[in-house]
Each structure stands twice: as structure tokens, then as C-alpha cells.
Design a protein around this motif. Sequence first.
Motif, short mmCIF file in Angstrom:
data_model
loop_
_atom_site.label_atom_id
_atom_site.label_comp_id
_atom_site.label_asym_id
_atom_site.label_seq_id
_atom_site.Cartn_x
_atom_site.Cartn_y
_atom_site.Cartn_z
N LEU A 79 46.12 -73.30 92.41
CA LEU A 79 46.13 -71.80 92.56
C LEU A 79 45.47 -71.07 91.58
N ILE A 80 45.67 -71.29 90.32
CA ILE A 80 44.80 -70.89 89.29
C ILE A 80 43.40 -70.89 89.61
N ASN A 81 42.88 -72.45 89.70
CA ASN A 81 41.56 -72.84 90.04
C ASN A 81 40.74 -71.87 91.29
N ARG A 82 41.78 -71.74 92.27
CA ARG A 82 41.06 -71.09 93.27
C ARG A 82 41.13 -69.47 93.25
N GLN A 83 41.95 -69.05 92.36
CA GLN A 83 41.82 -67.53 91.84
C GLN A 83 40.92 -67.08 90.81
N THR A 84 40.76 -68.00 89.87
CA THR A 84 40.00 -67.43 88.75
C THR A 84 38.84 -68.41 88.37
N ALA A 85 37.65 -67.86 87.78
CA ALA A 85 36.62 -68.69 87.43
C ALA A 85 37.01 -69.24 86.35
N HIS A 86 35.93 -70.48 85.98
CA HIS A 86 36.31 -71.48 84.85
C HIS A 86 35.66 -70.54 83.90
N PRO A 87 36.72 -70.60 82.82
CA PRO A 87 36.24 -69.63 81.60
C PRO A 87 35.15 -70.49 80.58
N ALA A 88 34.51 -69.86 79.78
CA ALA A 88 33.70 -70.47 78.84
C ALA A 88 34.64 -71.33 77.83
N PRO A 89 33.99 -72.46 77.54
CA PRO A 89 35.10 -73.26 76.56
C PRO A 89 35.38 -72.42 75.02
N PRO A 90 36.36 -72.69 74.53
CA PRO A 90 36.65 -71.63 73.40
C PRO A 90 35.69 -72.30 72.08
N PRO A 91 35.35 -71.57 71.32
CA PRO A 91 34.73 -71.88 70.28
C PRO A 91 35.27 -73.31 69.45
N ARG A 92 34.12 -73.77 68.81
CA ARG A 92 34.67 -75.22 68.07
C ARG A 92 35.87 -74.95 67.06
N ALA A 93 36.80 -75.54 66.95
CA ALA A 93 37.95 -75.36 66.17
C ALA A 93 37.66 -76.09 64.65
N SER A 94 38.38 -75.52 63.91
CA SER A 94 38.12 -75.81 62.34
C SER A 94 38.84 -77.19 62.39
N THR A 95 38.52 -78.05 61.31
CA THR A 95 39.30 -79.38 60.77
C THR A 95 40.64 -78.86 60.78
N GLY A 96 40.96 -77.75 59.82
CA GLY A 96 42.05 -77.42 59.53
C GLY A 96 43.24 -77.32 60.81
N LYS A 97 42.52 -76.66 61.91
CA LYS A 97 43.46 -76.49 62.98
C LYS A 97 43.52 -77.87 63.73
N GLU A 98 42.73 -78.70 63.61
CA GLU A 98 42.74 -79.89 64.31
C GLU A 98 44.11 -80.76 63.58
N ILE A 99 44.08 -80.67 62.20
CA ILE A 99 45.05 -81.38 61.44
C ILE A 99 46.39 -80.60 61.83
N GLY A 100 46.30 -79.40 61.79
CA GLY A 100 47.65 -78.45 61.99
C GLY A 100 48.20 -78.79 63.35
N ALA A 101 47.27 -79.17 64.36
CA ALA A 101 48.00 -79.34 65.98
C ALA A 101 48.61 -80.69 65.77
N VAL A 102 47.81 -81.71 65.03
CA VAL A 102 48.41 -83.12 64.66
C VAL A 102 49.81 -83.16 64.13
N VAL A 103 49.83 -82.46 62.91
CA VAL A 103 51.04 -82.48 61.95
C VAL A 103 52.13 -81.69 63.00
N GLY A 104 51.76 -80.60 63.46
CA GLY A 104 52.69 -79.75 64.36
C GLY A 104 53.29 -80.74 65.46
N THR A 105 52.38 -81.43 66.00
CA THR A 105 52.71 -82.31 67.25
C THR A 105 53.78 -83.39 66.82
N LEU A 106 53.56 -84.08 65.56
CA LEU A 106 54.30 -85.25 65.08
C LEU A 106 55.87 -84.64 64.63
#
Length: 181
Positions: A135-162
Motif C-alpha cells: 500500500l505504501i509503495n502504491r501511494q507514495t513515490a520512492h523518496p531520495a536516499p538519505p545522506p550518507r551516515a557518519s561512521t559514528g552513527k553506524e557504530i552506534g546502530a551496531v552497539v545499540g542493536t547488540l
Amino acid sequence: MTVLILGVLLWSGAHLFKRVAPDARARMGDTAKGLVAVLVLLSIVLMWWGYRNADAGFWWGRHPATVGINNLLNLLAVYLFAASGMKTRITAYIRHPQLTAIKAWAVGHLIVNGDLPSLILFGGLLAWAVVEVILINRQTAHPAPPPRASTGKEIGAVVGTLVVYGLIAWVHYWFGYPAFG
């Protein structure tokens, strides 16, 4: 079993309301947000209560290999939720990271839980997530990809995940559902 089914239907209906009846949802304004929040909370209580008290057919169970696959899918699901909030690199490739997380979580649980209540709960939520994406794909256009995340965000996501995954495993043990056994 009826309580469990009502919980899954209420969850699905509350979440799909915006997609299925956008005009009605828009007319309700901010009131709809509160109503949806209450319905979602009620659906969680009904699903928890219904699942804990349901007893029905059993077709397959846990096996060391399927437990490992389940754990990997659930680790991925937790990471996708973290990635969604932190807009990490993977969100440039996965349009719906939270709904993809729900699908991974549901499939993982279906692999190790071959009983009717599990098929209703996890299969129902898997079906909802698939319908929601369509339903979302039918109703909304594909958004532009987000800007490249910082390495700190990547590490934060992994640590938070664990950390979150560890807490989820602990809660599973606490409720009597061993996550690794």
C-alpha cells in the motif's frame, strides 16, 4: 484463540487505517493519532494475552539450526529498527527498514514455532507488513536516499542493536522462552 486473532486484526486495522481510508484519517486530524496509539496498545495487550493463553495444534518445534537462523533474523530485525532511526547506510538500499524488520522477525519466529497460536501471531503480523509495504509503495513515490551516515552513527546502530538484542533475549528467558536453547 479469539483474543489473539482480535489483537492481530486490531493491530493491522489501526496501522492500515491511514492507508485504506486516508480521507477519513485526515478529517480526524490529530485525534486520529491518539486513537491509533490507544488501539495499538490495546492490540499489543490482546496479542500478548491471547498468545500466552492459546493452546492448539503443534506441527514442528525448535531445532539447533532453526534457532540459529531465527536468532540471525532477529538480530537483523533489531539492527534494521536501529538503522531506520539513525538513517544508517542500509536505509539507502531498503525503502522500508522497519517493515522489513517486522518481516524478518516474523519469519524467524515462524521457523522455530510451529504451533497454531504462533502461525496466527507471527503469520498475521507478517501478512500485515507485506500489505503495508504494498500500500505504501502504491501511494507514495520512492523518496531520495538519505545522506550518507557518519561512521559514528553506524557504530552506534551496531552497539545499540547488540544491547537491545541482549535485553530482548533476557526478556524471552524471563517469560520462559529461551532465545538460544
